[in-house]
Design a protein around this motif. Structure first.
Motif, short mmCIF file in Angstrom:
data_model
loop_
_atom_site.label_atom_id
_atom_site.label_comp_id
_atom_site.label_asym_id
_atom_site.label_seq_id
_atom_site.Cartn_x
_atom_site.Cartn_y
_atom_site.Cartn_z
N PHE A 46 6.51 14.85 -0.94
CA PHE A 46 6.63 13.59 -0.19
C PHE A 46 6.10 13.77 1.23
O PHE A 46 5.27 12.99 1.70
N ALA A 47 6.56 14.80 1.92
CA ALA A 47 6.14 15.02 3.30
C ALA A 47 4.64 15.32 3.39
O ALA A 47 3.95 14.80 4.26
N TYR A 48 4.16 16.17 2.49
CA TYR A 48 2.75 16.54 2.52
C TYR A 48 1.86 15.32 2.23
O TYR A 48 0.85 15.11 2.91
N SER A 49 2.24 14.53 1.23
CA SER A 49 1.41 13.36 0.91
C SER A 49 1.50 12.31 2.00
O SER A 49 0.54 11.57 2.24
N MET A 50 2.65 12.25 2.70
CA MET A 50 2.75 11.32 3.82
C MET A 50 1.76 11.71 4.92
O MET A 50 1.07 10.86 5.49
N LYS A 51 1.67 12.99 5.20
CA LYS A 51 0.70 13.48 6.18
C LYS A 51 -0.72 13.14 5.72
O LYS A 51 -1.53 12.66 6.50
N SER A 52 -0.99 13.33 4.43
CA SER A 52 -2.32 13.06 3.88
C SER A 52 -2.65 11.58 3.84
O SER A 52 -3.82 11.21 3.81
N SER A 53 -1.62 10.73 3.83
CA SER A 53 -1.87 9.28 3.76
C SER A 53 -2.37 8.72 5.08
O SER A 53 -2.84 7.57 5.13
N GLU A 54 -2.27 9.53 6.14
CA GLU A 54 -2.72 9.11 7.47
C GLU A 54 -2.12 7.77 7.86
O GLU A 54 -2.83 6.81 8.18
N GLY A 55 -0.79 7.71 7.83
CA GLY A 55 -0.10 6.47 8.20
C GLY A 55 -0.24 5.38 7.16
O GLY A 55 -0.30 4.20 7.50
N PHE A 56 -0.28 5.76 5.90
CA PHE A 56 -0.45 4.84 4.77
C PHE A 56 -1.75 4.05 4.86
O PHE A 56 -1.84 2.92 4.40
N THR A 57 -2.79 4.66 5.43
CA THR A 57 -4.10 4.02 5.47
C THR A 57 -4.99 4.49 4.33
O THR A 57 -6.07 3.94 4.13
N ARG A 58 -4.54 5.49 3.57
CA ARG A 58 -5.28 5.98 2.41
C ARG A 58 -4.44 5.69 1.17
O ARG A 58 -3.27 6.09 1.09
N LEU A 59 -5.02 5.00 0.20
CA LEU A 59 -4.28 4.46 -0.93
C LEU A 59 -3.63 5.53 -1.80
O LEU A 59 -2.42 5.49 -2.03
N VAL A 60 -4.40 6.47 -2.32
CA VAL A 60 -3.85 7.44 -3.27
C VAL A 60 -2.75 8.31 -2.63
O VAL A 60 -1.65 8.40 -3.19
#
Length: 108
Positions: A18-32
C-alpha cells in the motif's frame, strides 16, 4: 502457525505494498499505481479485521502497523535509496523486536 497470525502477516505485507504503491502513484496522478494503492489498502484492512476476530485488538493492530512501518522503511532503503543511517536501522530493529515480542507473549 495460527490462521489469524497468518492473515495478520499477509495484511502487514499488503500494508507495505500500500505504502509503496502510494508513493508510485505520485499523489494518485498515475492510474495503475493508484488502483494498486486502493486495492492493497482495502485488502490489508480487511485481512486485519479478520485476524482481529481472534487476536487481541492491541496486539493485532500493533503488529500490523509494526510490519507496515518497518517493512516500508526497509523497502525504502533497499529500493528507493532512503537513508540507512545506523540509528535509523537500530530503530527499525527495535520495531521488529517489539513485533516479535508481542507475538511471543500473545496467548494465541
Amino acid at each position: 502457525m495460527n490462521t489469524a497470525w497468518a492473515l495478520l502477516g499477509i495484511a502487514g505485507i499488503l500494508e507495505i505494498a500500500f505504502a509503496y504503491s502510494m508513493k508510485s502513484s505520485e499523489g494518485f496522478t498515475r492510474l495503475v499505481p493508484g488502483l494498486l494503492t486502493v486495492a492493497a489498502g482495502l485488502s490489508s484492512v480487511f485481512l486485519l479485521s479478520l485476524s482481529l476476530r481472534t487476536l487481541p485488538v492491541g496486539t493485532g493492530y500493533a503488529v500490523w502497523t509494526g510490519i507496515g512501518a518497518a517493512g516500508t522503511a526497509i523497502l525504502g532503503m533497499v529500493v528507493l535509496g532512503d537513508s540507512a543511517a545506523p540509528m535509523r536501522v537500530l530503530c527499525i530493529v527495535l520495531i521488529l523486536t517489539g513485533v516479535i515480542g508481542l507475538k511471543l507473549v500473545s496467548g494465541s
